[in-house]
Scaffold this motif. Structure first.
Motif, PDB file in Angstrom:
ATOM      1  N   LEU A 116      80.351 -51.742  10.549  1.00 24.77           N
ATOM      2  CA  LEU A 116      79.986 -52.079   9.183  1.00 24.77           C
ATOM      3  C   LEU A 116      80.877 -53.183   8.629  1.00 24.77           C
ATOM      4  CD1 LEU A 116      78.998 -49.022   9.614  1.00 24.77           C
ATOM      5  CD2 LEU A 116      78.923 -48.939   7.125  1.00 24.77           C
ATOM      6  N   PRO A 117      80.365 -53.950   7.681  1.00 23.10           N
ATOM      7  CA  PRO A 117      81.179 -55.009   7.070  1.00 23.10           C
ATOM      8  C   PRO A 117      82.071 -54.509   5.943  1.00 23.10           C
ATOM      9  CG  PRO A 117      78.942 -55.115   6.227  1.00 23.10           C
ATOM     10  CD  PRO A 117      78.952 -54.023   7.265  1.00 23.10           C
ATOM     11  N   VAL A 118      82.086 -53.199   5.706  1.00 28.34           N
ATOM     12  CA  VAL A 118      82.940 -52.616   4.659  1.00 28.34           C
ATOM     13  C   VAL A 118      83.749 -51.474   5.266  1.00 28.34           C
ATOM     14  CG1 VAL A 118      81.401 -53.249   2.787  1.00 28.34           C
ATOM     15  CG2 VAL A 118      81.089 -51.050   3.923  1.00 28.34           C
ATOM     16  N   PRO A 119      84.980 -51.245   4.788  1.00 30.28           N
ATOM     17  CA  PRO A 119      85.800 -50.157   5.336  1.00 30.28           C
ATOM     18  C   PRO A 119      85.228 -48.787   4.976  1.00 30.28           C
ATOM     19  CG  PRO A 119      87.129 -51.737   4.094  1.00 30.28           C
ATOM     20  CD  PRO A 119      85.707 -52.018   3.772  1.00 30.28           C
ATOM     21  N   LEU A 120      85.403 -47.829   5.873  1.00 29.79           N
ATOM     22  CA  LEU A 120      85.065 -46.441   5.616  1.00 29.79           C
ATOM     23  C   LEU A 120      86.352 -45.637   5.475  1.00 29.79           C
ATOM     24  CD1 LEU A 120      82.187 -45.932   8.232  1.00 29.79           C
ATOM     25  CD2 LEU A 120      81.970 -46.496   5.801  1.00 29.79           C
ATOM     26  N   ARG A 121      86.248 -44.442   4.908  1.00 30.26           N
ATOM     27  CA  ARG A 121      87.389 -43.545   4.849  1.00 30.26           C
ATOM     28  C   ARG A 121      87.664 -43.010   6.250  1.00 30.26           C
ATOM     29  NH1 ARG A 121      88.511 -44.785   0.040  1.00 30.26           N
ATOM     30  NH2 ARG A 121      88.556 -43.303  -1.694  1.00 30.26           N
ATOM     31  N   ASN A 122      88.937 -42.903   6.634  1.00 36.14           N
ATOM     32  CA  ASN A 122      89.286 -42.305   7.915  1.00 36.14           C
ATOM     33  C   ASN A 122      89.012 -40.804   7.864  1.00 36.14           C
ATOM     34  OD1 ASN A 122      90.174 -44.723   8.944  1.00 36.14           O
ATOM     35  ND2 ASN A 122      92.318 -44.363   8.475  1.00 36.14           N
ATOM     36  N   ARG A 123      88.132 -40.317   8.753  1.00 31.93           N
ATOM     37  CA  ARG A 123      87.863 -38.882   8.822  1.00 31.93           C
ATOM     38  C   ARG A 123      87.250 -38.543  10.171  1.00 31.93           C
ATOM     39  NH1 ARG A 123      84.187 -37.940   3.730  1.00 31.93           N
ATOM     40  NH2 ARG A 123      83.014 -36.298   4.763  1.00 31.93           N
ATOM     41  N   VAL A 124      87.504 -37.318  10.602  1.00 31.24           N
ATOM     42  CA  VAL A 124      87.002 -36.824  11.889  1.00 31.24           C
ATOM     43  C   VAL A 124      86.451 -35.425  11.678  1.00 31.24           C
ATOM     44  CG1 VAL A 124      87.657 -36.082  14.200  1.00 31.24           C
ATOM     45  CG2 VAL A 124      88.573 -38.210  13.294  1.00 31.24           C
ATOM     46  N   HIS A 125      85.240 -35.178  12.174  1.00 31.25           N
ATOM     47  CA  HIS A 125      84.638 -33.853  12.100  1.00 31.25           C
ATOM     48  C   HIS A 125      83.998 -33.501  13.437  1.00 31.25           C
ATOM     49  CE1 HIS A 125      84.223 -33.973   7.452  1.00 31.25           C
ATOM     50  NE2 HIS A 125      85.198 -33.161   7.804  1.00 31.25           N
ATOM     51  N   PHE A 126      83.915 -32.204  13.714  1.00 29.39           N
ATOM     52  CA  PHE A 126      83.172 -31.735  14.883  1.00 29.39           C
ATOM     53  C   PHE A 126      82.194 -30.678  14.402  1.00 29.39           C
ATOM     54  CE2 PHE A 126      82.424 -28.955  18.543  1.00 29.39           C
ATOM     55  CZ  PHE A 126      81.986 -29.897  19.460  1.00 29.39           C
ATOM     56  N   GLY A 127      80.972 -30.745  14.930  1.00 32.43           N
ATOM     57  CA  GLY A 127      79.920 -29.809  14.535  1.00 32.43           C
ATOM     58  C   GLY A 127      78.665 -30.591  14.226  1.00 32.43           C
ATOM     59  N   ARG A 128      78.107 -30.385  13.037  1.00 32.11           N
ATOM     60  CA  ARG A 128      76.964 -31.192  12.624  1.00 32.11           C
ATOM     61  C   ARG A 128      77.409 -32.642  12.420  1.00 32.11           C
ATOM     62  NH1 ARG A 128      72.193 -29.370  11.122  1.00 32.11           N
ATOM     63  NH2 ARG A 128      71.833 -27.122  10.939  1.00 32.11           N
ATOM     64  N   PRO A 129      76.505 -33.614  12.626  1.00 33.25           N
ATOM     65  CA  PRO A 129      76.878 -35.015  12.367  1.00 33.25           C
ATOM     66  C   PRO A 129      77.301 -35.203  10.921  1.00 33.25           C
ATOM     67  CG  PRO A 129      74.810 -34.893  13.604  1.00 33.25           C
ATOM     68  CD  PRO A 129      75.137 -33.491  13.179  1.00 33.25           C
ATOM     69  N   ASP A 130      78.409 -35.868  10.711  1.00 39.30           N
ATOM     70  CA  ASP A 130      78.917 -36.159   9.377  1.00 39.30           C
ATOM     71  C   ASP A 130      78.471 -37.567   8.995  1.00 39.30           C
ATOM     72  OD1 ASP A 130      80.295 -36.469   7.015  1.00 39.30           O
ATOM     73  OD2 ASP A 130      82.244 -36.764   7.974  1.00 39.30           O
ATOM     74  N   VAL A 131      77.345 -37.661   8.298  1.00 35.21           N
ATOM     75  CA  VAL A 131      76.782 -38.968   7.948  1.00 35.21           C
ATOM     76  C   VAL A 131      77.140 -39.385   6.523  1.00 35.21           C
ATOM     77  CG1 VAL A 131      74.861 -38.671   9.542  1.00 35.21           C
ATOM     78  CG2 VAL A 131      74.585 -38.003   7.142  1.00 35.21           C
ATOM     79  N   LEU A 132      77.911 -38.574   5.823  1.00 34.90           N
ATOM     80  CA  LEU A 132      78.236 -38.891   4.432  1.00 34.90           C
ATOM     81  C   LEU A 132      78.891 -40.277   4.277  1.00 34.90           C
ATOM     82  CD1 LEU A 132      77.654 -37.195   1.896  1.00 34.90           C
ATOM     83  CD2 LEU A 132      80.079 -36.622   1.824  1.00 34.90           C
ATOM     84  N   PRO A 133      79.812 -40.680   5.165  1.00 43.52           N
ATOM     85  CA  PRO A 133      80.380 -42.032   5.023  1.00 43.52           C
ATOM     86  C   PRO A 133      79.337 -43.145   5.115  1.00 43.52           C
ATOM     87  CG  PRO A 133      81.767 -40.697   6.439  1.00 43.52           C
ATOM     88  CD  PRO A 133      80.511 -39.913   6.222  1.00 43.52           C
ATOM     89  N   LEU A 134      78.350 -42.992   6.004  1.00 42.00           N
ATOM     90  CA  LEU A 134      77.292 -43.998   6.113  1.00 42.00           C
ATOM     91  C   LEU A 134      76.425 -44.017   4.860  1.00 42.00           C
ATOM     92  CD1 LEU A 134      76.011 -43.689   9.798  1.00 42.00           C
ATOM     93  CD2 LEU A 134      77.611 -45.332   8.842  1.00 42.00           C
ATOM     94  N   LEU A 135      76.118 -42.832   4.345  1.00 41.33           N
ATOM     95  CA  LEU A 135      75.301 -42.764   3.137  1.00 41.33           C
ATOM     96  C   LEU A 135      76.041 -43.369   1.941  1.00 41.33           C
ATOM     97  CD1 LEU A 135      73.730 -39.217   3.534  1.00 41.33           C
ATOM     98  CD2 LEU A 135      72.662 -41.428   3.979  1.00 41.33           C
ATOM     99  N   TRP A 136      77.358 -43.152   1.893  1.00 46.55           N
ATOM    100  CA  TRP A 136      78.137 -43.780   0.819  1.00 46.55           C
ATOM    101  C   TRP A 136      78.035 -45.296   0.906  1.00 46.55           C
ATOM    102  CZ3 TRP A 136      82.087 -47.245   1.671  1.00 46.55           C
ATOM    103  CH2 TRP A 136      82.655 -47.766   0.506  1.00 46.55           C
ATOM    104  N   ALA A 137      78.196 -45.848   2.115  1.00 46.07           N
ATOM    105  CA  ALA A 137      78.148 -47.301   2.277  1.00 46.07           C
ATOM    106  C   ALA A 137      76.783 -47.843   1.866  1.00 46.07           C
ATOM    107  CB  ALA A 137      78.460 -47.679   3.726  1.00 46.07           C
ATOM    108  N   ALA A 138      75.714 -47.146   2.254  1.00 42.17           N
ATOM    109  CA  ALA A 138      74.370 -47.590   1.890  1.00 42.17           C
ATOM    110  C   ALA A 138      74.150 -47.522   0.391  1.00 42.17           C
ATOM    111  CB  ALA A 138      73.334 -46.734   2.613  1.00 42.17           C
ATOM    112  N   ASP A 139      74.725 -46.506  -0.256  1.00 45.71           N
ATOM    113  CA  ASP A 139      74.582 -46.338  -1.699  1.00 45.71           C
ATOM    114  C   ASP A 139      75.433 -47.351  -2.453  1.00 45.71           C
ATOM    115  OD1 ASP A 139      73.705 -45.168  -4.056  1.00 45.71           O
ATOM    116  OD2 ASP A 139      75.344 -43.729  -4.114  1.00 45.71           O
ATOM    117  N   GLU A 140      76.670 -47.530  -2.014  1.00 46.59           N
ATOM    118  CA  GLU A 140      77.605 -48.447  -2.684  1.00 46.59           C
ATOM    119  C   GLU A 140      77.091 -49.882  -2.634  1.00 46.59           C
ATOM    120  OE1 GLU A 140      81.791 -49.119  -4.206  1.00 46.59           O
ATOM    121  OE2 GLU A 140      80.191 -47.635  -4.370  1.00 46.59           O
ATOM    122  N   TYR A 141      76.498 -50.265  -1.515  1.00 46.97           N
ATOM    123  CA  TYR A 141      76.031 -51.631  -1.332  1.00 46.97           C
ATOM    124  C   TYR A 141      74.507 -51.677  -1.280  1.00 46.97           C
ATOM    125  CZ  TYR A 141      80.891 -52.710  -0.463  1.00 46.97           C
ATOM    126  OH  TYR A 141      82.254 -52.859  -0.598  1.00 46.97           O
TER     127      TYR A 141
END
Length: 388
Positions: free
Chosen positions: A97-122
């Motif tokens: 992505l052309p914008v920074p994301l928050r550093n985070r790591v999860h295991f289990g269900r896919p954590d798509v919240l950072p991608l959704l934030w980027a799509a919403d913010e921009y």
């Protein structure tokens, strides 16, 4: 790059063996200019800590994807500023992505919240870039711009006719050149009329395009004369979507115009987020809104929420039923809906799925809006209806 069309596949996935990684890899930050960069050191430590705290079976499933991620980032020299990776036994999905994301790591269900934030913010917005010779209608989106319409003023003065012949005697005697002055005035008037037509056409085209493309934000960019004229010529439907007029030089290209207008688009987005969160918090518990993890999850289960508002860093633990998928903030071991077994997961991993299942629009907020919402568990919503 971020492809919004592919995100629903991750949101609706039933997999619980996915390693999700989001990173700020912005190479312009001083801490990322050393070798190894700070983000890579953070990732190594965080993956090690994640594996240590997972149960035995989950640790076995996560071990190979974690090794794959580490091997990849050791060689990765991305040109982006943000990096999202989804890895599992037969899954490898990398988004630059052309914008920074928050550093985070999860295991289990896919954590798509950072991608959704980027799509919403921009979220895409329109730029009507105008000057005395050109009008460009641009679509600004995450990572670039596209030209939706372009108009250039072309004047064929060879076909223009002006009065000619001997000047009046009085004009020759005084040296005033009255004939040339009148011709000059006529010429300038015709140029101004062509320019007005250019700006009028650009304003009308922008109005039609905004309606057809369902884009809700417009920024006008250009020198003051052109941008003011076009603003006044906008149809009312387009004028209601105008969020800013940005002065820029006439010689900027599309990408330079995009960079010049991005701060205004982000400022408008953040102001809208603040207004939304302030309204949700102010009316909670009475007039059509709800805040807090427990109350909001309950309202989602009733399909009562029309707009689900979550902080960018929403990450608390919740319980999800392995049989029916019901999610709650309770600490019980048995699902209150079907009696199935509950497993612990994070709010971030289930929110996109819950919003999609209940038909709620998910709004992810940051900055001041997120700070206000944090005091209420990073979660709230606007209700479709209220119940006693």
């Amino acid at each position: 790059m971020l492809s919004l069309s592919e995100i629903p596949k991750l949101i609706t996935s039933n997999r619980r063996d996915v390693l999700s990684v989001s990173l700020d890899v912005d190479p312009t930050k001083p801490e990322h200019q050393d070798e190894p960069p700070a983000w890579r050191i953070w990732l190594r430590n965080e993956l090690r800590a994640l594996l240590d705290r997972l149960p035995d079976e989950a640790r076995r499933q996560a071990k190979q994807p974690a090794a794959h991620v580490l091997a990849f980032v050791e060689q990765e020299r991305s040109q982006g500023r943000g990096l999202a990776i989804f890895a599992a036994e037969d899954l490898w999905d990398v988004r630059v992505l052309p914008v920074p994301l928050r550093n985070r790591v999860h295991f289990g269900r896919p954590d798509v919240l950072p991608l959704l934030w980027a799509a919403d913010e921009y979220e895409p917005y329109a730029i009507l870039a105008v000057n005395r010779e050109r009008a460009l209608l641009l679509v600004a989106y995450l990572g670039g711009t596209a030209v939706a319409r372009a108009e250039v003023l072309e004047l064929d003065t060879s076909q223009w006719r002006f009065a000619s012949g001997r000047q009046p005697t009085s004009a020759r005697a005084t040296g005033t050149g009255a004939g040339r002055g009148e011709a000059r005035d006529t010429f300038d008037a015709r140029v101004d009329e062509h320019r007005r037509r250019l700006w009028q056409g650009a304003a009308e085209a922008a109005g039609r395009w905004l309606q057809d493309a369902r884009v809700d934000r417009l920024i006008i960019a250009g020198p003051e004369e052109a941008s003011s004229a076009v603003r006044n010529l906008l149809p009312e439907t387009a004028r209601s979507k105008l969020v800013a007029v940005v002065p820029v030089r006439s010689d900027l290209d599309a990408e330079e115009i995009h960079r010049a207008t991005t701060p205004m688009a982000l400022a408008e987005e953040h102001a809208r987020e603040r207004a939304l969160v302030d309204d949700v918090v102010a009316r909670a518990g009475g007039a059509g809104t709800v805040v807090g993890v427990r109350s909001t999850l309950a309202a989602l289960a009733r399909e009562q929420i029309v707009t689900l508002v979550a902080g960018r860093d929403a990450n608390g633990d919740v319980a999800q039923c392995t049989r029916c998928g019901h999610v709650s903030a309770e600490t019980a071991s048995v699902c209150p809906v079907c009696g199935g077994e509950l497993e612990r997961t994070t709010l971030a991993q289930v929110l996109p799925l819950l919003a999609r299942a209940s038909g709620a629009r998910l709004e992810i907020v940051s900055g001041d809006a997120a700070a206000t919402l944090r005091a209420h568990g990073d979660l709230g919503g606007v209700l479709r209806y209220t119940v006693p």
